[in-house]
Design an enzyme around this catalytic site. Structure first.
Site, PDB file in Angstrom:
ATOM      1  N   THR B  48     -14.221   3.300 -44.784  1.00 13.42           N
ATOM      2  CA  THR B  48     -14.923   4.560 -44.352  1.00 13.42           C
ATOM      3  C   THR B  48     -16.059   4.946 -45.564  1.00 13.42           C
ATOM      4  O   THR B  48     -16.935   5.785 -45.615  1.00 13.42           O
ATOM      5  CB  THR B  48     -14.727   6.241 -43.746  1.00 13.42           C
ATOM      6  OG1 THR B  48     -13.464   5.326 -42.778  1.00 13.42           O
ATOM      7  CG2 THR B  48     -15.293   6.671 -43.481  1.00 13.42           C
ATOM      8  N   SER B  53     -23.440   8.127 -45.697  1.00 11.76           N
ATOM      9  CA  SER B  53     -24.578   8.637 -46.083  1.00 11.76           C
ATOM     10  C   SER B  53     -24.688   9.398 -47.951  1.00 11.76           C
ATOM     11  O   SER B  53     -25.672   9.028 -48.852  1.00 11.76           O
ATOM     12  CB  SER B  53     -25.075  10.766 -45.774  1.00 11.76           C
ATOM     13  OG  SER B  53     -24.045  10.595 -44.866  1.00 11.76           O
ATOM     14  N   ILE B  55     -23.602  12.056 -49.073  1.00  8.12           N
ATOM     15  CA  ILE B  55     -24.290  13.439 -49.814  1.00  8.12           C
ATOM     16  C   ILE B  55     -22.961  13.929 -49.743  1.00  8.12           C
ATOM     17  O   ILE B  55     -22.000  14.250 -49.628  1.00  8.12           O
ATOM     18  CB  ILE B  55     -24.660  13.600 -48.154  1.00  8.12           C
ATOM     19  CG1 ILE B  55     -25.839  12.839 -47.969  1.00  8.12           C
ATOM     20  CG2 ILE B  55     -25.451  15.325 -49.246  1.00  8.12           C
ATOM     21  CD1 ILE B  55     -26.350  13.634 -46.658  1.00  8.12           C
ATOM     22  N   HIS B  57     -22.481  17.414 -49.952  1.00 12.01           N
ATOM     23  CA  HIS B  57     -23.426  19.375 -49.407  1.00 12.01           C
ATOM     24  C   HIS B  57     -23.060  20.493 -49.937  1.00 12.01           C
ATOM     25  O   HIS B  57     -22.541  20.246 -50.266  1.00 12.01           O
ATOM     26  CB  HIS B  57     -21.752  18.734 -47.817  1.00 12.01           C
ATOM     27  CG  HIS B  57     -21.804  17.285 -46.433  1.00 12.01           C
ATOM     28  ND1 HIS B  57     -23.412  17.524 -46.454  1.00 12.01           N
ATOM     29  CD2 HIS B  57     -21.295  16.513 -46.808  1.00 12.01           C
ATOM     30  CE1 HIS B  57     -23.842  16.397 -45.507  1.00 12.01           C
ATOM     31  NE2 HIS B  57     -22.722  15.858 -45.874  1.00 12.01           N
TER      32      HIS B  57
END
Lengths: 124, 487, 422
Positions: B48, B53, B55, B57
């Protein structure tokens, strides 16, 4: 005597127009239809009786920089001998230096067609 | 090196070298322990962690009561220090949530409140004018939004690689192609075996196996739970696109997912996506074109210049979804000395450094004695990358090592020396080299460089042509060699 | 840092670069020819098949043979050749010179300072990402050009059971090549209702091997976890995939021959205006781009089919570079546009005083059509074309004598069209 009749559809590749030919062979007699010029008749005839091709390939090269040597037949070779020619080419192991045009296989299977080097490889 | 007669006994075995496992490995490498990191793929970060993305967060997407919220904020704050030590690409560019109507603005206000409660630093509500000022590429139809200046972007696989490098440098052992197939607890040790029969023994085990955390739990005789794969598809746009925003742009989220984002990557390209669909097959990384229109229509609502003509490639990632929606980070009640780190979906990447802290504490509580090692080295060597250097610096570098002047990947500006460095650091597959160096990620997608990279791998590793693979195992690239004499 | 100051820097040592360099050097100017690969020749070195040189040398040569002719020509000039050197940056200096940095493991970084630059970087292949074929990401998907390089230069056969996407010449040539090295090509899949490549290649590369050609079909899915295992092929009905007709072919290799893109990243970096119809720079009658003193020729300007045209176009560019260095400029230029059934015309302007050579691409397949050039609505040249098709570029000469008696006017409009009837 058995009557042999052999008929094929093909596209003439002599010029970009690409006439659709119907070529019939009957006991050695060849009829070509659909050609718009005499070169098409010659092409159709040869294609059905004894198709030939120029073969290009690569063979092993013994050189520190280049792994493969491009080779080619210096004239079109009868179609049915292509497989055998390729097997012979893949057996070749050519040491550098080589000049473009060097003869690698002479008169392959008595056809008069030679296999020549396609590149000049300088000495190390 | 490997003495098969001697039993390999460790204090700690971490299963899974994704971002969670790698973070935990590095954190625990600060202590005087024998730690082994087990990874079923040929290289780390191949699960994974390679397809997401990227990102970091901003701390407003999840409810305050959730463990993941807490760890998200904590993790977020640790990235500056980590970057200083590990040199992975990271930019704290900020995150925006754009509201396109009054209703959406209400949701944004709710997110803002949640962010404040979670402790997100600097989070603010924006008027239309303010948000357009922050992000000029936004649609003029935007009515306002939220700005989280603490949000940012990283290259996730580079982050994992650097974590693993740091861990290895500090004594952690990495075993790749190690797919755990059986485990037995005997005489105070977990006896862990892989598909080829290799066995290691460890006092403690951390299950950070991502999509397969449920299976690992089952193999060890632990709690029963089920990880469902949730696929997310992304499109990668050319760095020359005019639609590249300066900040990460989120639409207003709905119940199912955070929505279709427009993400500027650290390297200058743009990601559009992700979708969110449950898939039955945990290996299903296929992309489909029927989502394309949906994704681009959605993205264009926020950034009007987005065009599918700029697409270089598409890829998908699988999130390990666990029912309940929170991280499951707890010691097992059924197996001794075993910690679950499961269900690490978004904001897993952001939370990873904090997850590592948390797991360290759980291990300590579980009895693992943690004595700091005196020779711990926090930094990894920076790899010179010519794409970030001036011609004058590169000239000096070439004098030291000519391989820096041999450009292998023209699209991304990667030299032979960088590829050799990747191989020396254990990345011997085409994908491993791609993720470490970026070679093959550009607009020609490996059309020019692949042949050259194959030759370099063969030269540096001694592998034969039929051992060169895309990502290990049976993903080999070449069938036959013409240079071998045919029989 | 090593600095090379020259009149002309030619970026790219393939067919276009060598021809342009030779032409500039022959006029007495100093030329540096820079090539990223270890030797000159570009993509010609991997094109071991026949069909090159019929126009340039009146002989049928293979790619390497054609390249070698030009390498010998360059060898006889004073052109400074820099191989294994990649140009990564092009800057416009205030004094009007062009500055380029070339990276080389042998020379370090070289700073080239040139009065003029010729862009001859060629093109790259479109790939899976551009055509977005859905499905998994196994190993075994290659562009046809990469496969050609692996087979012909490295000596590796990528796979055993092959499906080829695209019936352009590269795909067809590779179909034959793969069969000749012992692989099996199971299908060639073409999205258009007609094949893109030459009929000669359809005949010798597909028909000879009985390889089926599926026109109006697309690859709708790739299967395989680690390596390609199969592909789904779907027919198009009225241009739209008809899923009910989908069939699957077991294979381990997919070769993509889905188009070429001029490699203009350097051009974009420096702000050169590109023509969206060609993917290459917009050029005037001197083959000069929107930036003064920067010219372009060959595949980087627009994708060619015949290397002979590349050499001719680049030679012309070289001549114009020399003219430019001598201070010559066209007295006037007439903008020329593609008319009916013509996709694009290069260059975008012609020089009526010195004459021009145009290269254009038809949009139609037709026999016995007429190529007409009109100026301000009047036909000034008409040529019968026995056969035209989109995959065959047309070369059209407009010598000065056509314009001598004409009243060109203040705001001339010129158009090149193809029509079925006269």
């Amino acid at each position: 005597m058995k009557a042999e009749k052999n008929s094929r559809e093909m596209v003439c590749i002599v010029c970009p127009v690409g006439c659709r030919l119907t070529v019939t062979e009957d006991n050695g007699e060849v009829k070509v239809e659909g050609n718009r010029c005499p070169r098409g008749a010659v092409y159709g005839r040869e294609e059905i009786l004894s198709p030939k091709r120029v073969v290009t390939a690569t063979c092993s090269l013994r050189d520190p920089v280049h792994s493969r040597l491009p080779v080619k037949t210096d004239a079109p070779l009868p179609y049915e001998l292509i497989r055998s020619l390729l097997d012979h080419i893949y057996e070749l192991d050519v040491p550098a230096p080589v000049r473009s045009g060097d003869l690698l296989i002479e008169n392959f299977q008595d056809t008069g067609v030679n296999i020549i080097a396609g590149r000049t490889i300088p000495p190390n | 090196m490997k003495d098969l007669q001697v039993k390999q006994v460790y204090d700690l075995a971490i299963i899974g070298a994704g971002v969670s496992g790698a973070s935990i490995a590095r954190r625990l490498a600060m202590y005087d322990l024998d730690t082994v990191l087990l990874e079923k793929e040929t290289d780390v970060s191949f699960g994974t962690s390679k397809a997401n993305s990227g990102i970091i967060h901003g701390g407003f997407h999840h409810g305050t009561s959730l463990l993941k919220s807490r760890l998200e904020l904590q993790g977020n704050l640790m990235f500056d220090q980590l970057q200083r030590e590990l040199h992975f690409p990271f930019t704290r560019c900020g995150i925006l949530v754009a509201a396109l109507n009054v209703e959406e603005m209400k949701t944004v206000e709710y997110l803002y409140d949640r962010g404040r409660k979670n402790g997100a630093i600097g989070i603010e509500l924006c008027s239309r004018e303010r948000i357009l000022d922050l992000e000029p590429k936004l649609t003029r139809d935007v009515v306002g939004g939220l700005y989280a200046p603490g949000g940012g972007i990283i290259e996730p696989y580079r982050f994992v690689f650097s974590l693993v490098e740091s861990a290895l440098m500090n004594g952690v052992r990495l075993m790749t192609d190690f797919k755990v197939t059986s485990a037995v607890y005997r005489e105070g040790l977990h006896e862990v075996r892989d598909a080829s029969g290799r066995t290691i023994y460890s006092r403690y085990v951390v299950n950070a196996a991502g999509l397969y955390a449920d299976e690992i739990s089952r193999i060890f005789g632990g709690e029963q739970y089920s990880i469902i794969a949730r696929k997310g598809e992304y499109y990668l746009l050319d760095r020359m696109t005019r639609a590249c925003p300066g900040k990460v742009v989120f639409p207003v989220p709905n119940a199912v997912s955070k929505g279709m984002l427009v993400i500027p990557t650290v390297e200058g390209t743009v990601l559009v996506g992700p979708t969110a669909d449950e898939v039955p097959d945990k290996e299903d990384l296929g992309t489909s074109s029927d989502k394309l229109k949906q994704i681009f229509d959605s993205a264009r609502q926020m950034i009007p210049n987005i065009s599918s003509r700029d697409v270089i490639t598409a890829f998908s990632g699988l999130r390990p979804a666990l029912s309940g929606g929170d991280f499951y980070i707890e010691p097992s009640r059924l197996i001794p000395h075993f910690i679950h780190v499961a269900g690490i979906q978004s904001p897993g990447l952001t939370a990873a450094p904090a997850i590592a802290e948390y797991v360290k504490d759980l291990l300590k509580e579980g009895g693992l004695s943690l004595k700091e090692r005196s020779d711990y080295r926090p930094t990894v060597d920076k790899v010179p990358r010519i794409r970030n250097m001036t011609p004058f610096d590169i000239d000096a570098l070439i004098t030291e090592n000519p391989a820096y002047g041999n450009i292998i990947c023209r699209c991304e500006n990667i030299s032979e020396a960088e590829i050799v460095e990747a191989i020396h650091r254990g990345h011997e597959t085409i994908d491993g080299i791609k993720f470490f160096t970026r070679a093959g990620m550009g607009r020609c997608q490996g059309g020019f460089c692949t042949g050259r990279i194959i030759e370099i791998i063969m030269r540096e590793t001694g592998k034969s042509f039929d051992e060169i693979s895309k990502r290990g195992a049976n993903s080999t690239l070449l069938w036959r060699s013409l240079c071998e004499r045919k029989q | 840092m090593r600095t090379e100051t020259i009149d002309t820097l030619v970026i790219g040592g393939g067919a276009a670069g060598m021809s342009a360099a030779a032409a500039v050097e022959a006029r007495g100017y100093s030329v540096a020819l820079v090539e990223r690969d270890d030797e000159l020749g570009g993509v010609l070195l991997q094109c071991i098949h026949n069909g090159f040189g019929l126009h340039e040398f009146n002989e049928e040569l293979t790619g390497p043979e054609y390249a070698e002719r030009w390498i010998r020509i360059i060898g006889k000039t004073k052109t400074k050749v820099f191989c294994s050197t990649t140009i990564m940056e092009l800057n416009l200096l205030e004094d009007g010179r062009r500055e380029c940095f070339g990276y080389s493991s042998v020379h370090g970084v070289i700073r080239f300072l040139a009065r003029t630059v010729v862009l001859a970087m060629g093109c790259r292949e479109r790939n899976r990402g551009n055509v977005m074929i859905p499905g998994t990401r196994p190993a075994g998907v290659f562009t046809a050009g990469l496969a050609q390089r692996l087979v012909n230069m490295n000596g590796y056969i990528p796979g055993k059971d092959v499906v080829i996407v695209g019936s352009g010449d590269i795909g067809l040539i590779m179909a034959r090549r793969m069969q000749w090295v012992g692989s099996t090509v199971h299908a060639v899949v073409e999205i258009q209702p007609y094949p893109s490549g030459l009929t000669r290649n359809i005949s010798q590369c597909l028909n000879d091997f009985k390889i089926p050609l599926y026109l109006s079909h697309v690859i709708s899915r790739i299967y395989g976890k680690d390596r390609v295992e199969a592909v789904d092929i779907t027919p198009l009905k009225d241009g739209v995939p008809d899923q009910s007709g989908t069939f699957r072919i077991t294979c381990d290799t997919l070769l993509l021959s889905v188009g070429l893109v001029p490699e203009n990243e350097l051009s974009k970096q420096v702000g050169i205006e590109l023509n969206p119809l060609t993917g290459g720079p917009i050029v005037n009658s001197m083959l000069m781009t929107s930036i003064e003193g920067v010219f372009s020729a060959g595949n980087v300007l627009h994708v060619h089919d015949l290397v002979d045209f590349v050499s001719a176009e680049a030679r012309l560019a070289g001549e114009k570079v020399a003219d430019y260095l001598e201070g010559k400029r066209p007295a006037r230029e007439i903008r020329v546009k593609p008319g009916s059934n013509v996709k694009y015309v290069n260059p975008g302007s012609i020089d009526p005083v010195n004459g021009s050579e145009l290269y254009l691409r038809p949009l139609i397949v037709a026999n016995n059509s007429f190529l007409t050039v009109s100026l301000n609505g009047e036909v000034i040249k008409k040529q019968k074309k026995a056969h035209v098709q989109p995959s065959e570029m047309i070369k059209l000469s407009l010598p000065p004598k056509i314009f001598e008696q004409l009243d060109i006017g203040e705001d001339p409009r010129m158009e090149v069209s193809l029509n079925d009837e006269s």
